[in-house]
Design a protein around this motif. Sequence first.
Motif, PDB file in Angstrom:
ATOM      1  N   LEU A  40       0.843  -1.211   0.000  1.00 39.15           N
ATOM      2  CA  LEU A  40       0.000   0.000   0.000  1.00 39.15           C
ATOM      3  C   LEU A  40       0.867   1.246   0.000  1.00 39.15           C
ATOM      4  CD1 LEU A  40      -2.724  -0.990   2.653  1.00 39.15           C
ATOM      5  CD2 LEU A  40      -2.890  -1.160   0.162  1.00 39.15           C
ATOM      6  N   THR A  41       0.274   2.298  -0.543  1.00 41.53           N
ATOM      7  CA  THR A  41       0.948   3.602  -0.451  1.00 41.53           C
ATOM      8  C   THR A  41       0.749   4.136   0.952  1.00 41.53           C
ATOM      9  OG1 THR A  41      -1.014   4.838  -1.130  1.00 41.53           O
ATOM     10  CG2 THR A  41       0.463   4.050  -2.899  1.00 41.53           C
ATOM     11  N   ASP A  42       1.498   5.159   1.267  1.00 42.69           N
ATOM     12  CA  ASP A  42       1.381   5.738   2.606  1.00 42.69           C
ATOM     13  C   ASP A  42      -0.031   6.237   2.859  1.00 42.69           C
ATOM     14  OD1 ASP A  42       4.018   5.173   3.088  1.00 42.69           O
ATOM     15  OD2 ASP A  42       4.737   7.196   2.610  1.00 42.69           O
ATOM     16  N   SER A  43      -0.640   6.843   1.835  1.00 40.20           N
ATOM     17  CA  SER A  43      -2.003   7.374   1.998  1.00 40.20           C
ATOM     18  C   SER A  43      -2.989   6.237   2.199  1.00 40.20           C
ATOM     19  CB  SER A  43      -2.402   8.235   0.791  1.00 40.20           C
ATOM     20  OG  SER A  43      -2.329   7.470  -0.402  1.00 40.20           O
ATOM     21  N   ASN A  46      -5.927  -2.519  13.546  1.00 47.22           N
ATOM     22  CA  ASN A  46      -5.639  -3.611  12.624  1.00 47.22           C
ATOM     23  C   ASN A  46      -4.140  -3.695  12.282  1.00 47.22           C
ATOM     24  OD1 ASN A  46      -8.245  -4.576  12.475  1.00 47.22           O
ATOM     25  ND2 ASN A  46      -8.800  -3.308  10.701  1.00 47.22           N
ATOM     26  N   ALA A  47      -3.533  -2.536  12.142  1.00 47.49           N
ATOM     27  CA  ALA A  47      -2.098  -2.525  11.830  1.00 47.49           C
ATOM     28  C   ALA A  47      -1.300  -3.151  12.961  1.00 47.49           C
ATOM     29  CB  ALA A  47      -1.635  -1.102  11.565  1.00 47.49           C
ATOM     30  N   GLU A  48      -1.673  -2.802  14.209  1.00 45.44           N
ATOM     31  CA  GLU A  48      -0.988  -3.368  15.362  1.00 45.44           C
ATOM     32  C   GLU A  48      -1.244  -4.861  15.480  1.00 45.44           C
ATOM     33  OE1 GLU A  48      -2.362  -1.056  18.604  1.00 45.44           O
ATOM     34  OE2 GLU A  48      -0.930   0.606  18.258  1.00 45.44           O
ATOM     35  N   LYS A  49      -2.473  -5.253  15.169  1.00 47.54           N
ATOM     36  CA  LYS A  49      -2.822  -6.679  15.215  1.00 47.54           C
ATOM     37  C   LYS A  49      -1.991  -7.449  14.203  1.00 47.54           C
ATOM     38  CE  LYS A  49      -6.798  -9.782  15.021  1.00 47.54           C
ATOM     39  NZ  LYS A  49      -8.277  -9.866  14.824  1.00 47.54           N
ATOM     40  N   LEU A  50      -1.821  -6.876  13.001  1.00 41.05           N
ATOM     41  CA  LEU A  50      -1.010  -7.525  11.973  1.00 41.05           C
ATOM     42  C   LEU A  50       0.445  -7.629  12.419  1.00 41.05           C
ATOM     43  CD1 LEU A  50      -0.524  -8.670   9.147  1.00 41.05           C
ATOM     44  CD2 LEU A  50      -0.306  -6.311   8.319  1.00 41.05           C
ATOM     45  N   LEU A  62      -5.499   4.578   5.764  1.00 40.76           N
ATOM     46  CA  LEU A  62      -6.907   4.163   5.807  1.00 40.76           C
ATOM     47  C   LEU A  62      -7.110   2.891   6.634  1.00 40.76           C
ATOM     48  CD1 LEU A  62      -7.834   4.830   2.058  1.00 40.76           C
ATOM     49  CD2 LEU A  62      -8.279   6.292   4.047  1.00 40.76           C
ATOM     50  N   VAL A  63      -5.998   2.166   6.894  1.00 35.88           N
ATOM     51  CA  VAL A  63      -6.065   0.954   7.737  1.00 35.88           C
ATOM     52  C   VAL A  63      -6.028   1.400   9.181  1.00 35.88           C
ATOM     53  CG1 VAL A  63      -4.953  -1.212   8.341  1.00 35.88           C
ATOM     54  CG2 VAL A  63      -4.907  -0.414   5.968  1.00 35.88           C
ATOM     55  N   SER A  64      -6.955   0.904   9.939  1.00 35.27           N
ATOM     56  CA  SER A  64      -7.036   1.357  11.329  1.00 35.27           C
ATOM     57  C   SER A  64      -5.764   0.966  12.090  1.00 35.27           C
ATOM     58  CB  SER A  64      -8.258   0.737  12.021  1.00 35.27           C
ATOM     59  OG  SER A  64      -8.100  -0.657  12.131  1.00 35.27           O
TER      60      SER A  64
END
Length: 265
Positions: free
Chosen positions: A4-7, A16-20, A11-13
């Motif tokens: 994904l691009t930075d922008s 969710n990012a921390e969960k990943l 958009l990913v919460s």
Amino acid sequence: YDKLTDSQKELVSKENAEKLAAALEQIASLEQEEANKAAADRVDQMILSLPNEITLADEPEVMAARDAYDSLTTEQKQYVQKLDKLEKAEETLAALKEADRKAAQEVIDAIDAFGDTVSLEDKEKLEAVKAQYGGLSDAQKQLVTNYQKLEQLLDLIIRLEQAEKDKAAAAVVEKLIDALPDEITLQDEASVNAARTAYNGLTEGQRAYVGNLDKLLQAEKSIIDLKGDGNNTGNNTSTGNIGSNGQSGAGTGRGENESGGAVQT
């Protein structure tokens, strides 16, 4: 997510990012754990391959297992299940080595009990030490650091025995020479010849023990002189073969008599 691009990533919460990230970290941890278990299992297999009855012949395998274990990380060592067997094998090896050291030391001490020289009285003791050495294993023999001294002492015994034989042979000749009268006549020629023949039959080593060779040389000279006197007067009653110069076939010098034959009759 990484594509994904930075922008787009914004958009990913965050949740969710921390969960990943947590999931990926857990996967990495699980993979490392499996790698640690695999490394530990390889060491366990090396330990399991060691025999239950350890001998000194197993030392290379025991040492290889120990090296493999020591090369593990602290985390990997926690997964090794057979460390007790390895440690017992090492204890057995140490005990066997100590037993070998003691057996070898007994022989070393027995050899050191002898001085730098020995007599024939020591022959039996030396042979007993040699038999003790012969009873050691190959590994134990390698620990005996002064075996060369034992070999040298045994060689000395052989030379002493030979010296005794040489002395005995020389003594027989000495008796023949001692039996010659102080005043030699032509009637003693046979006895002088017999003594000379006996002397010439000795080895160089045996001749060194003949202490009365001068008497034999003097007796031979007397025979030659007596034969010479007989020729000069024309009344030679000897049956000896005398040369034109009035001398017999035997030499008159020490060197000639030692290597020459007996006075000829």
